[in-house]
Design an enzyme around this catalytic site. Structure first.
Site, mmCIF file in Angstrom:
data_model
loop_
_atom_site.group_PDB
_atom_site.id
_atom_site.type_symbol
_atom_site.label_atom_id
_atom_site.label_comp_id
_atom_site.label_asym_id
_atom_site.label_seq_id
_atom_site.Cartn_x
_atom_site.Cartn_y
_atom_site.Cartn_z
ATOM 1 N N GLN B 214 -88.243 10.721 56.885
ATOM 2 C CA GLN B 214 -87.167 11.656 57.278
ATOM 3 C C GLN B 214 -87.536 12.099 58.598
ATOM 4 O O GLN B 214 -86.763 12.836 59.402
ATOM 5 C CB GLN B 214 -87.465 12.884 56.364
ATOM 6 C CG GLN B 214 -87.509 12.955 55.114
ATOM 7 C CD GLN B 214 -87.818 14.169 54.042
ATOM 8 O OE1 GLN B 214 -88.577 14.294 53.209
ATOM 9 N NE2 GLN B 214 -87.729 15.626 54.685
ATOM 10 N N ARG B 364 -88.567 21.127 49.508
ATOM 11 C CA ARG B 364 -87.243 21.831 49.926
ATOM 12 C C ARG B 364 -87.276 23.145 50.651
ATOM 13 O O ARG B 364 -86.800 24.227 50.042
ATOM 14 C CB ARG B 364 -86.183 21.609 48.601
ATOM 15 C CG ARG B 364 -84.674 21.746 49.072
ATOM 16 C CD ARG B 364 -83.981 21.454 47.981
ATOM 17 N NE ARG B 364 -82.490 21.730 48.370
ATOM 18 C CZ ARG B 364 -81.492 20.855 47.998
ATOM 19 N NH1 ARG B 364 -81.754 20.304 47.009
ATOM 20 N NH2 ARG B 364 -80.368 21.221 48.275
ATOM 21 N N CYS B 365 -88.302 23.332 51.341
ATOM 22 C CA CYS B 365 -88.700 24.832 51.771
ATOM 23 C C CYS B 365 -89.106 24.708 53.321
ATOM 24 O O CYS B 365 -89.898 23.711 53.432
ATOM 25 C CB CYS B 365 -89.596 25.440 50.882
ATOM 26 S SG CYS B 365 -90.711 26.303 51.774
ATOM 27 N N GLU B 734 -82.318 24.824 51.995
ATOM 28 C CA GLU B 734 -83.375 25.087 51.116
ATOM 29 C C GLU B 734 -83.451 26.535 50.743
ATOM 30 O O GLU B 734 -84.099 27.074 49.804
ATOM 31 C CB GLU B 734 -84.562 25.133 52.171
ATOM 32 C CG GLU B 734 -84.927 23.601 52.506
ATOM 33 C CD GLU B 734 -85.622 23.456 53.731
ATOM 34 O OE1 GLU B 734 -85.737 24.320 54.444
ATOM 35 O OE2 GLU B 734 -86.255 22.290 53.843
#
Lengths: 288, 782, 163
Positions: B214, B364-365, B734
């Site tokens: 990423q 996802r945070c 998120e």
């Protein structure tokens, strides 16, 4: 994940298949493969030879014949799930097939494989115990009948000889007043049961239970037939009291171990709750 | 005005045509001539001494070509590597393994089948050592020491706020509530696992590393820093991140497999491919969460929140391999004062080593915000219930008011904008809150268990202002390089990397909005460090707030130059030109105009003397602040008293992420985020037994929801633009993962409060709820 | 280990290969035939990223031996588009934003194609049940359901029109 090396043969007749099994003590029969191939990928199963019986004609069928529903061992779960005959007349079997794994797995997984693999978490074994089914096995000495009550001898072991092939499952043909139900609590689609209960009853015009089968999935080292619960139902009106007694006895018959799916207490309680609910549904279906 | 698919258009995604044809280019799709395979032998023990490694049997397997061990890497001082938090992590062990499934030996083979056979044939002799699994135990004196190179298992202690003022506020409070809240260890479980192809060109001392990352630019720099001594030099390292099959934070860290592949490629002079199995991915890659929080909340006699205190033990596994800004070892956990107006708070975190895999990634945070939001939203609910107040009314009373923005929180964050009352009111109207409360009362009278749960969260995303945010010292700006071609088409390259978020579409829409070039004509590229401008990558909902802003500002720079060219073409003064999207016209003479396409052509064929030819710009955007998206969620659950099963009957999610670029994509992000909030709330957990054995290491036991379990989401929106972002956008990916779990947990506790239940930790599984019902005399046997 | 000469039809093309008995169908498709749209996401027949149609039925190609597919008809995602015309399911996935990272998408679409052949007008719950052997981590399934509904409508209109 890659399976270790093995040999493969795809006989086109049962005698050929039996000969291969006879000659190769480390051979395994490949049916749907959806238990065997994953086990091989994890290298927990390492057969030297796979005898693929998918190319043998005439092993996939569903027909009522001579007082039985006869099911070819290679009948796919999806075909059981999709069968009008099964849905209309054998709701316990329809319920069961629908709860096995997921829709894609059901396109290849077979009823014969589900039984022969004898995983105590598999769904058909309890259902067949509740139905009082018969297993037809073909071996070098010919065909023999194995009553389902004698079929499961331990976890992942059955009365089948290594040289035999399971060819057919026979369920007593539907009689007036028959009703059945399979209830499974799973954490998600594709999961094995936290607990599941198969019930099959016959109720006469007076509401009296004339026959009962109650069996459990994933609540012991083998599928469990609840004889005491069955006895408590048979010969009595199938009312709330009888259901409650049967549910209690089914709970006593369970041999759960506490694990990540729940405590022993929880699973025993689930057996009682699911047995109650399944019997109520079976009763409704029997009356319908 | 021509339709260019600018902001607010739900245009179809530009990346879809390749994906729906099976023409995506994921890591395992890459084949290079002469490529070999790496597969990895892993430890069955959570803590053990390696007594011997015997590769002799494996070496005889046809196709097995070589092995890489810790001792081999030690010769080059590459057996340890830095984590993103400047801790150390083993690439391969020389002496001891510290967690189950840790990498032990790399096996190189001609193909993946031979590699797997080689792994099965390597014999490792282990001496098992005592294990510490519980972080509280790990922090006790005399505990098994996890790291030989450290004094104790305490990695760090971090605190923020005013402990004395907080203690005083608690002493004076009318109501105080306290709860222990555990946010369990979970795993992102993207459907694509991690992998790479390392391709070392010995003649040119050049490494191309295709990998599932990423953050490709940061990886390149880290490689240059840690492997410079063996000949890797940054101009000769090219990191390429191809199409990524889901990231969610799990593809931010550097895993040992990548490094072993690079080492093997250098040693053998061949391209090496490494692709994880699912079980390796679950058992060894970075986890998320694992925070043990003791939370307290205080209120005055009118039910106004006056103070908050949190004390936390964080389980980091055997190394602090979090993906977090270096200044904030507990990430942005101190957003924990939430959406509420109070100024007294104190928060402390102690991080512990245990014999578990390292990590602390996002799932996802944005840097521990999920943990913070879960804690504050649970506590607010407990406080409301404790005081007998409706949780919605209680929130409304305590929210920061719209006129208080920008709002400085007790821990010093400056919330940029918000209207919390509006979002909650909308959610209540959408779900029919008052009717549901009536239904609940009726059901409760009949003995049925129904709960309504709320969550009004404040997110903090878009890291970051570089004065506060860096990863390993590299500041968290992001970038866009925009080039307009002579025919008026453009290419834009960014420092981020999409993993499904749709950057190729939304970035094009941003530039389309700014330049009036149709989004269809703007090609977006990311992920190749040889061509893309430097950036810190995509995670923590930072792409739109940072790279998206860079795109807008690069486009504005292009527009500024376009104005000069237009002035030349129209023979007018620059200040007499008026921009309407896609063209300049002369003030008062709309007919005298030049389109951006005319101008682009002129930039290469007829540019004014004294001005550089071409039409391009680069912008590195350093945001002045983070963005603070928010939302209010309401969940309705029914609980089966016979089985303990929780059924989410309805779930309304109102999100405010400021201005939406592509509403279709934003809604898709929200659906996905909600489902990744639902999953840990009800199903997912990585559990370890006392010996450090993982339960949940395959998709048979790690419960990723299917379409059947996943709720049917109902979504709504309010729009409160960010005042500092170039076009008013905030991050969104998120928010729903952060906001959903407390709404679900609050609904379950709401259903059970009258029985005496005050709290239950997620995941809210059927056996857990049933045990609770039983304990409170409410389990039903029919 | 035995090796076998197999011949099968993949996306309408006859293909042949000599395969070791243990070669999995998914690797035959990806590595031997270079059809990389069929993905791999797990080890336990759980995720469905490797779904292909085998004689018209969706199956997980990670749990079928290549040799078992001898003589079979296999459809992969690469075979969905016909004569430059997207399959309505493909169209639905892009029109309704039924994909994000795209990794589960090929398998999900093939399951949908088979689902709609068996049940041309499914309810939402039937769709959810039908795709429950395919995991998606990005979309929360909402728009996948809409994509399949879109395709169902489109296929019914096509069906109603004379060829």
């Amino acid at each position: 994940m890659i399976p270790p090396a093995f040999d493969y043969a795809a006989p086109t007749s049962l005698p050929e298949a039996l000969a291969l099994l006879g000659q190769n003590p480390d051979a395994k029969v490949l049916a749907g493969g959806h238990s065997l191939i994953p086990a091989m990928k994890f290298r927990m199963a390492t057969p030297a030879l796979l005898v693929d019986i998918n190319r043998i004609d005439g092993l996939a069928y569903l027909r009522e014949d001579g007082g039985w529903l006869k099911i070819g061992a290679m009948t796919r779960e999806a075909d059981l799930d999709g069968s009008d005959l099964v849905r209309a007349r054998y709701p316990l079997l329809a319920d069961t097939a629908r709860m096995i794994a997921d829709p894609l797995v059901r396109n290849l997984a077979t009823i014969g494989g589900n039984l022969a693999h004898a995983d105590p978490a598999n769904d058909h074994p309890a259902t067949m115990l509740a139905y009082r089914a018969q297993i037809m096995a073909l071996g070098p000495g010919g065909e023999r009948v194995i009553p389902i009550g004698e079929f499961f001898t331990g976890p992942f072991t059955t009365a089948l000889q290594p040289t035999e092939i399971l060819t057919e499952i026979r369920i007593p043909a539907r009689q007036p007043g028959d009703g059945g139900c399979y209830l499974k609590l799973e954490r998600k689609v594709g999961d094995y049961a936290t607990a599941a209960v198969a019930v099959q009853v016959n109720v006469d015009a007076a509401g009296v239970c004339t026959a009962a089968g109650v069996a459990l999935t994933n609540l012991g080292l083998t599928p469990i037939q609840c004889g005491a619960a069955e006895a408590a139902l048979k010969g009595r009106p199938l009312d709330d009291g009888a259901i409650k007694t049967a549910a209690r006895l089914a709970g006593e018959a369970a041999e759960p171990i506490g694990d990540y799916r729940g405590s022993e207490d929880y699973k025993r309680s689930l057996v009682r709750t699911l047995t109650t609910r399944a019997l109520r549904t079976a009763l409704e279906r029997a009356k319908a | 005005m021509p339709d260019v698919n600018g902001l607010g258009h739900s245009m179809r995604r530009k990346e879809d045509p390749r994906f729906i044809r099976g023409q995506g280019n994921y890591i395992d799709d890459l084949k290079l001539p002469g490529m070999l395979w790496l597969d990895i032998v892993r430890s069955p023990y959570a803590h053990a001494r390696i007594k011997n490694i015997d590769t002799s049997k494996a070496a005889k397997i046809p196709g097995v070509l070589g092995f890489v061990t810790g001792r081999d890497l030690e010769k080059y001082n590459l057996h340890w590597m830095p984590t993103l938090m400047s801790d150390q992590q083993m690439v391969l062990p020389t002496d001891t393994v510290k967690y189950q499934s840790q990498e032990v030996v790399g096996v190189i083979a001609a193909d993946r089948y031979a590699a797997a056979d080689g792994v099965a044939a390597v014999e490792v002799d282990y001496e098992p050592l005592p294990v510490v699994v519980d972080p509280h135990q790990a922090l006790q004196p005399g505990a098994v020491k996890v790291r030989d190179d450290k004094d104790s298992n305490r990695i760090w202690h971090w605190e923020v706020g005013d402990p004395a003022a907080t203690a005083q506020a608690f002493a004076q409070a009318a109501t105080v509530v306290k709860e222990k809240i555990y946010i369990p260890r979970i795993h992102v479980a993207s459907i694509e696992t991690c992998g790479c192809v390392a391709d070392w060109d010995a003649a040119n001392k050049h490494l191309t590393l295709y990998m599932t990352t990423q953050a490709p630019h940061a990886i390149r720099t880290v490689l240059a820093l840690v492997a410079g001594h063996v000949g890797l030099s940054e101009e000769n390292i090219r990191v390429v991140s191809p199409d990524i099959g889901g990231g969610f934070g799990g593809k931010v860290p550097v895993y040992p497999g990548y490094v072993i592949a690079v080492a093997a490629s250098v040693l053998l002079g061949k391209p090496i491919k490494w692709i994880e199995d699912r079980s390796e991915n679950l058992a060894a890659d970075s986890f998320a969460r694992d925070y043990h929080i003791t939370a307290e909340l205080a209120a005055d006699k009118d039910g106004r929140i006056t103070a908050m205190r949190m004390d936390t033990v964080a389980d980091h596994g055997y190394s602090d391999a979090q993906a977090a800004p270096s200044k904030f070892p507990a990430g942005l956990f101190h957003i924990a004062t939430g959406s509420y107006d109070f100024q007294t708070a104190y928060l402390a975190v102690d991080a512990a080593y245990t014999n578990k895999p390292p990590g602390g990634v996002a799932y996802r945070c944005s840097f521990r915000v999920t943990e913070a939001v879960h804690a504050i939203e649970r506590m607010v609910d407990i406080l409301a219930h404790e005081r007998g107040e409706d949780p919605a009314a209680f929130r409304m009373k305590n929210f920061i008011k719209p006129e208080q923005f920008p709002y400085k929180s007790a821990f010093g964050w400056e919330y940029d904008s918000g209207d919390y009352h509006k979002a909650l009111r909308l959610a209540m109207d959408m779900i029919g809150y008052e009717d549901l409360r009536r239904e609940q009362a009726e059901k409760r009278a009949r003995g049925e268990l129904m709960g309504i749960g709320l969550s009004s969260f404040t997110e903090i995303v878009g890291a970051g202002p570089s004065k506060h945010f860096d990863i390993l010292g590299i500041k968290m700006f992001d970038s866009c390089e925009l080039r307009v071609h002579p025919t008026g088409k453009a290419i834009a390259r960014f420092g981020t990397k999409s993993q499904g978020q749709g950057h190729e579409t939304t970035y094009a829409q941003i530039i389309a909005e700014e330049l009036g070039i149709p989004a269809e004509h703007i090609k977006v590229e990311e992920g190749d460090t040889d061509t893309a401008p430097y950036g810190l990558g995509t995670y923590a909902s930072r792409s739109t707030p940072t790279a998206g802003a860079a795109g807008a500002l690069a486009a504005r720079k292009v527009r500024d130059k376009a104005r000069k060219i237009a002035a030349h073409l129209l023979e007018a003064a620059e200040e007499d030109l008026v921009w309407e999207r896609g063209k300049f016209h002369v003030k008062g003479a709309p007919g005298r105009s030049k389109t951006i396409q005319d101008i682009a052509l002129a930039a290469y064929t007829n540019h004014p003397q004294g001005l550089e030819a071409g039409l391009e710009a680069v912008h590195y955007y350093d945001p002045p602040n983070l963005t603070y998206p928010f939302g209010s969620y309401i969940c309705v659950v029914d609980i089966d008293r016979g089985t303990g099963q929780v059924q989410v009957r309805r779930f309304v999610a109102v999100d405010d992420c400021g201005v939406r670029i592509n509403p279709m994509i934003v809604e898709g992000q929200i659906h996905g985020g909600l489902t990744q909030g639902f999953a840990p709330a009800l199903m997912e957990e990585m559990q370890y037994d006392e010996n450090g054995n993982l339960y949940g290491g395959t998709f048979m036991d790690y419960m990723v929801p299917t379409a059947v379990e996943s709720p049917k989401w109902e979504v709504g929106e309010t729009v409160t633009p960010s005042p500092h972002h170039p076009f008013g956008a905030k991050g969104v990916g998120e928010s729903p993962t952060v906001g959903a779990p407390p709404a679900i947990a609050n609904a379950v506790v709401d259903a059970l409060w009258h029985l005496g239940v005050r709290h239950v930790d997620i995941p809210l599984t059927a056996p857990k709820i049933w045990e609770l019902l039983k304990r409170h005399g409410a389990a039903l046997e029919e | 280990m035995s090796t076998h000469h197999i011949q099968l039809t993949v996306n309408g093309q006859v293909r042949a290969a000599d395969v070791p008995a243990r070669l999995l169908l998914v690797h035959l498709i990806r590595d031997n035939f270079d059809l990389t749209g069929t993905h791999i996401g797990c080890d336990t027949t759980s995720c469905g990223a490797c779904t292909v149609l085998l004689n018209g039925k969706p199956v997980k190609a990670c749990t079928v031996l290549a040799v078992q597919a001898d003589g079979a008809d296999v459809l992969t995602v690469e075979g969905l588009e016909q004569g430059g015309q997207l399959h309505p399911v493909q169209e639905g996935f892009t029109a309704k934003h039924g994909l994000q990272c795209g990794f589960c998408t090929p398998g999900m679409m093939l399951t949908a194609v088979a689902l709609l052949r068996a049940n041309p007008d499914p309810t939402e719950d039937e769709i959810r049940w039908g795709i429950s052997g395919n995991l998606c981590r990005c979309t929360g399934y909402m728009n996948i359901v809409k994509a399949i509904q879109y395709a169902a409508e489109k296929l019914q209109v096509q069906e109603a029109q004379p060829a």
